[in-house]
Every structure is written in C-alpha cells, then in structure tokens.
Enzyme design. Structure first.
Site, mmCIF file in Angstrom:
data_model
loop_
_atom_site.group_PDB
_atom_site.id
_atom_site.type_symbol
_atom_site.label_atom_id
_atom_site.label_comp_id
_atom_site.label_asym_id
_atom_site.label_seq_id
_atom_site.Cartn_x
_atom_site.Cartn_y
_atom_site.Cartn_z
ATOM 1 N N TYR A 55 -33.221 -26.816 -23.717
ATOM 2 C CA TYR A 55 -34.162 -25.699 -23.597
ATOM 3 C C TYR A 55 -35.351 -26.123 -22.744
ATOM 4 O O TYR A 55 -36.130 -27.006 -23.132
ATOM 5 C CB TYR A 55 -34.665 -25.244 -24.964
ATOM 6 C CG TYR A 55 -33.595 -24.741 -25.909
ATOM 7 C CD1 TYR A 55 -32.359 -24.309 -25.463
ATOM 8 C CD2 TYR A 55 -33.828 -24.693 -27.287
ATOM 9 C CE1 TYR A 55 -31.390 -23.849 -26.335
ATOM 10 C CE2 TYR A 55 -32.867 -24.229 -28.168
ATOM 11 C CZ TYR A 55 -31.651 -23.815 -27.692
ATOM 12 O OH TYR A 55 -30.689 -23.372 -28.557
ATOM 13 N N HIS A 121 -24.056 -29.346 -29.490
ATOM 14 C CA HIS A 121 -24.363 -27.991 -29.018
ATOM 15 C C HIS A 121 -23.114 -27.266 -28.512
ATOM 16 O O HIS A 121 -22.964 -26.054 -28.709
ATOM 17 C CB HIS A 121 -25.407 -28.090 -27.895
ATOM 18 C CG HIS A 121 -26.276 -26.896 -27.761
ATOM 19 N ND1 HIS A 121 -27.443 -26.910 -27.024
ATOM 20 C CD2 HIS A 121 -26.180 -25.639 -28.245
ATOM 21 C CE1 HIS A 121 -28.016 -25.712 -27.075
ATOM 22 N NE2 HIS A 121 -27.258 -24.926 -27.799
ATOM 23 N N SER A 200 -29.429 -15.835 -32.512
ATOM 24 C CA SER A 200 -29.474 -14.468 -31.977
ATOM 25 C C SER A 200 -29.040 -13.424 -33.005
ATOM 26 O O SER A 200 -28.224 -12.547 -32.705
ATOM 27 C CB SER A 200 -28.609 -14.353 -30.709
ATOM 28 O OG SER A 200 -29.114 -15.154 -29.678
ATOM 29 N N PRO A 201 -29.572 -13.476 -34.227
ATOM 30 C CA PRO A 201 -29.177 -12.492 -35.241
ATOM 31 C C PRO A 201 -29.673 -11.087 -34.932
ATOM 32 O O PRO A 201 -29.234 -10.122 -35.565
ATOM 33 C CB PRO A 201 -29.806 -13.037 -36.528
ATOM 34 C CG PRO A 201 -31.003 -13.794 -36.054
ATOM 35 C CD PRO A 201 -30.571 -14.429 -34.763
ATOM 36 N N LEU A 202 -30.555 -10.971 -33.948
ATOM 37 C CA LEU A 202 -31.042 -9.664 -33.509
ATOM 38 C C LEU A 202 -30.443 -9.263 -32.158
ATOM 39 O O LEU A 202 -30.991 -8.423 -31.447
ATOM 40 C CB LEU A 202 -32.574 -9.675 -33.413
ATOM 41 C CG LEU A 202 -33.287 -9.759 -34.763
ATOM 42 C CD1 LEU A 202 -34.775 -10.017 -34.574
ATOM 43 C CD2 LEU A 202 -33.074 -8.488 -35.567
ATOM 44 N N GLY A 203 -29.287 -9.860 -31.825
ATOM 45 C CA GLY A 203 -28.635 -9.491 -30.571
ATOM 46 C C GLY A 203 -29.506 -9.745 -29.359
ATOM 47 O O GLY A 203 -29.600 -8.910 -28.466
ATOM 48 N N ARG A 204 -30.145 -10.929 -29.335
ATOM 49 C CA ARG A 204 -31.062 -11.293 -28.240
ATOM 50 C C ARG A 204 -32.151 -10.237 -28.052
ATOM 51 O O ARG A 204 -32.556 -9.919 -26.940
ATOM 52 C CB ARG A 204 -30.287 -11.545 -26.945
ATOM 53 C CG ARG A 204 -29.254 -12.646 -27.088
ATOM 54 C CD ARG A 204 -28.607 -13.025 -25.787
ATOM 55 N NE ARG A 204 -27.549 -14.017 -26.011
ATOM 56 C CZ ARG A 204 -27.732 -15.342 -26.103
ATOM 57 N NH1 ARG A 204 -28.957 -15.828 -25.992
ATOM 58 N NH2 ARG A 204 -26.723 -16.156 -26.322
ATOM 59 N N PHE A 206 -31.968 -7.059 -28.670
ATOM 60 C CA PHE A 206 -31.516 -5.693 -28.404
ATOM 61 C C PHE A 206 -31.516 -4.839 -29.665
ATOM 62 O O PHE A 206 -31.834 -3.637 -29.618
ATOM 63 C CB PHE A 206 -30.115 -5.713 -27.788
ATOM 64 C CG PHE A 206 -29.669 -4.373 -27.278
ATOM 65 C CD1 PHE A 206 -30.074 -3.925 -26.040
ATOM 66 C CD2 PHE A 206 -28.883 -3.539 -28.060
ATOM 67 C CE1 PHE A 206 -29.683 -2.678 -25.570
ATOM 68 C CE2 PHE A 206 -28.485 -2.299 -27.600
ATOM 69 C CZ PHE A 206 -28.887 -1.860 -26.354
#
Length: 325
Positions: A55, A121, A200-204, A206
C-alpha cells in the site's frame, strides 16, 4: 465494542482497513486526519488495524507506524506481503528469502519489534505454498510474528498452508456484492477454525450510495478501472443500492450501515475491516457493529441485493490473475 475471535486471536468485532489512506482511492493529502482516524478507532474499541507492504509502496506502513507510536499495546497489528507488480499487472511472490526480507522491511517501516497477524497477500503459483509457510513458521518461532493469515486464497491453498502452520485468519473480499467465498472457502475456514476478515465490506464504498457516477472519483482512483463502476454496469448496481437505502430508512440507518451489518451477521468468526481515512465515516461504520438484524431483516437485505444481480466482474483481467489461487 464487543470482541470476536479469529482462531485464538481476540480482536474488536470490527477492524480498520488503512489502505485508502495511502493507496488506490485517489487524493491522499491529509495525513493528520488519517492518523486522527486511527486514534479515534482505538478510542471506539477497534483493535485490529490492517495495512500491507504494497500500500503506497510502503508509505502506508510508515503512516500506521507513526499513528501507533506510544499506542502499540492497544493494537492487534496486521500487515501483508506477497503482491508484486510487473509489466503484465499484479503478480505474487512467496519464496522463503522474499518472505523473510519482507517481514524485516515491514517491521522497520512500522517501527515495531513484532507483527501480530502476518498475511500472505496472494498465493505465488511458482513457489510451493509449503515453502512460503515454512518460512512464515520460522518467523513465528523467532518471535517476529505472532499469528499467520492468508488472503484471497482458494480452499485448497488454505488447507495446504494450514497443514504447515495454523492459519489464524483468511482475508478476502466479502460483501453483498462479492460472495464467491461462500461456496468453498468459508466452509473450509469453518472446518479448520480459521477466522474470516472481509475486506471491502462496503463494496469499495459503492454500497454506501455515495458514488453515483464514475466522474465523482479522482482521476487516480483505481475504481475507475473496475468493471462494476463503469457506466455500462453502474445503473444496474445503483438500483440495488437504492433498494438497500429503502430498507435502511425503515431502521433509521444508512444503506452503508445496513450492508456492513449484514457482513457482521455472517457469524461470530467474521471481523470486517471497512476502510476509511475520515473520522466521520469511521464512526458511522463502527455503529454498524452493534446494529441488530433479525432473520427477516437479513432475508429482505439479500432479496434486495441478490448475488446474481450484480453487474460487472470484480476485477479487470490484469488484477484478477492472482486472486483466489
């Protein structure tokens, strides 16, 4: 915040993904707010802080290290190794020498003497996973790492790694619009006693409903290149978010909180790590960790966002080659 177990490792029921503070999602010019967000997370009972060597080409580990100076004993610190970039796109490396050097480099950047949870990873197809995990087990024996994890791996790779040294956690994408791990990977983890850390539990972002056009995203935001965000797929996916927003309004919460609570309700061995670089969004996310959903609520959420209704692939080809091996 309540706590949960990833194998033997106890953490807050929700963690914090720090990638976006230094990588992938556009403008990164407010380190002060990023550090304040990490500090606020600790105040709210978030203990699992997640980063990776890739990152920001190491800059995110340095930032996290600065944020945790003087607070090390409050944190379960997770980082990762294994992603490498080539002219063909994202690839993976897992040879023993690379594993050990990556750990030394991460310890230096983070300014710590051990890593609590060290993930592979991505799985290197050119190196037997037994070699990678043999090197990782030596890092545990040396006290440089406490627990081991694996990310975006297949059920077969997880089983092979676990046979060398216990896998504490799997980190993979899991949300209402990314559910592939439910078929084979989640059952394997449950069989082996491995915790699950959805990224990404929030869909990145979205599924929060905040993104209605790709033009809202900064020019250097990686989401501009993801199929689900292109204009051909955006309208269909926005219809799903609108259905979630209607359900969320009934409970007096946001669509994002409802989507995140759905992930939290997958089981007691699930600890999602929504990412943010702002305290306001952090506090909204943390509130979802204690949002109660009934069986009827969960059924209605899944009916509003059926897995087969999501338009577009998760990654373009150059990013998908190393996923799920």
């Amino acid at each position: 915040m309540p706590t949960r177990k990833l194998g033997e490792l106890e953490v807050g029921a929700q963690g914090l993904g720090c990638m976006g503070m230094s990588h992938a999602y556009g403008v990164r010019d407010n380190e002060e707010e990023s550090i304040a967000t990490i500090h606020r997370a600790l105040e709210l009972g978030v203990t699992l802080i997640d980063t990776a060597n890739v990152y920001g080409a190491g800059e995110n580990e340095k930032l996290v290290g600065r944020a945790l100076a003087g607070r090390r004993d409050q944190v379960v610190l997770a980082t990762k190794f294994g992603i490498v970039w080539t002219e063909q796109g994202m690839s993976a490396r897992g040879d023993a020498a690379y594993v050990k050097q990556s750990c030394e480099d991460s310890l230096r950047r983070l300014g710590v003497d051990h890593i609590d949870l060290y993930y592979q990873h991505r799985v290197d197809q050119d190196t037997p996973i037994e070699e990678t995990w043999g090197a990782l087990s030596e890092l545990v024996a040396e006290g440089k790492v406490r627990y081991l994890g694996i990310s975006e791996a297949s059920a077969e790779s997880i089983r092979r790694a676990h046979a060398v040294h216990p896998v504490t956690a799997l980190q993979s994408e899991w949300s209402l619009w990314t559910r592939e791990i439910e078929h084979e990977v989640v059952p394997a983890c449950r069989e082996l006693g491995i915790g699950i850390v959805p990224f990404s539990p929030l869909g990145r972002g979205f599924l929060t409903g905040a993104i209605t056009s790709v033009e809202q995203l900064p020019a250097d935001d990686m989401r501009r290149g993801l199929p689900r965000f292109n204009e051909d797929n955006l309208g269909r996916n926005l219809a799903i978010v609108e259905a979630l927003r209607e359900l969320a309004a009934e409970k007096g919460v946001t669509a994002g909180q409802l989507a995140l609570a759905w992930v939290q309700h997958r089981s007691a061995d699930v600890v999602p790590i929504p990412g943010t670089k702002r305290r306001t969004y952090l506090e909204e996310n943390v509130a979802a960790a204690t949002l109660e959903l009934s069986e009827d609520d969960l059924a209605r959420i899944e009916a509003a966002a059926p897995a087969d209704a999501i338009a577009g692939a998760r990654y373009p080809e150059h990013l998908s080659r190393a996923a799920g091996r």
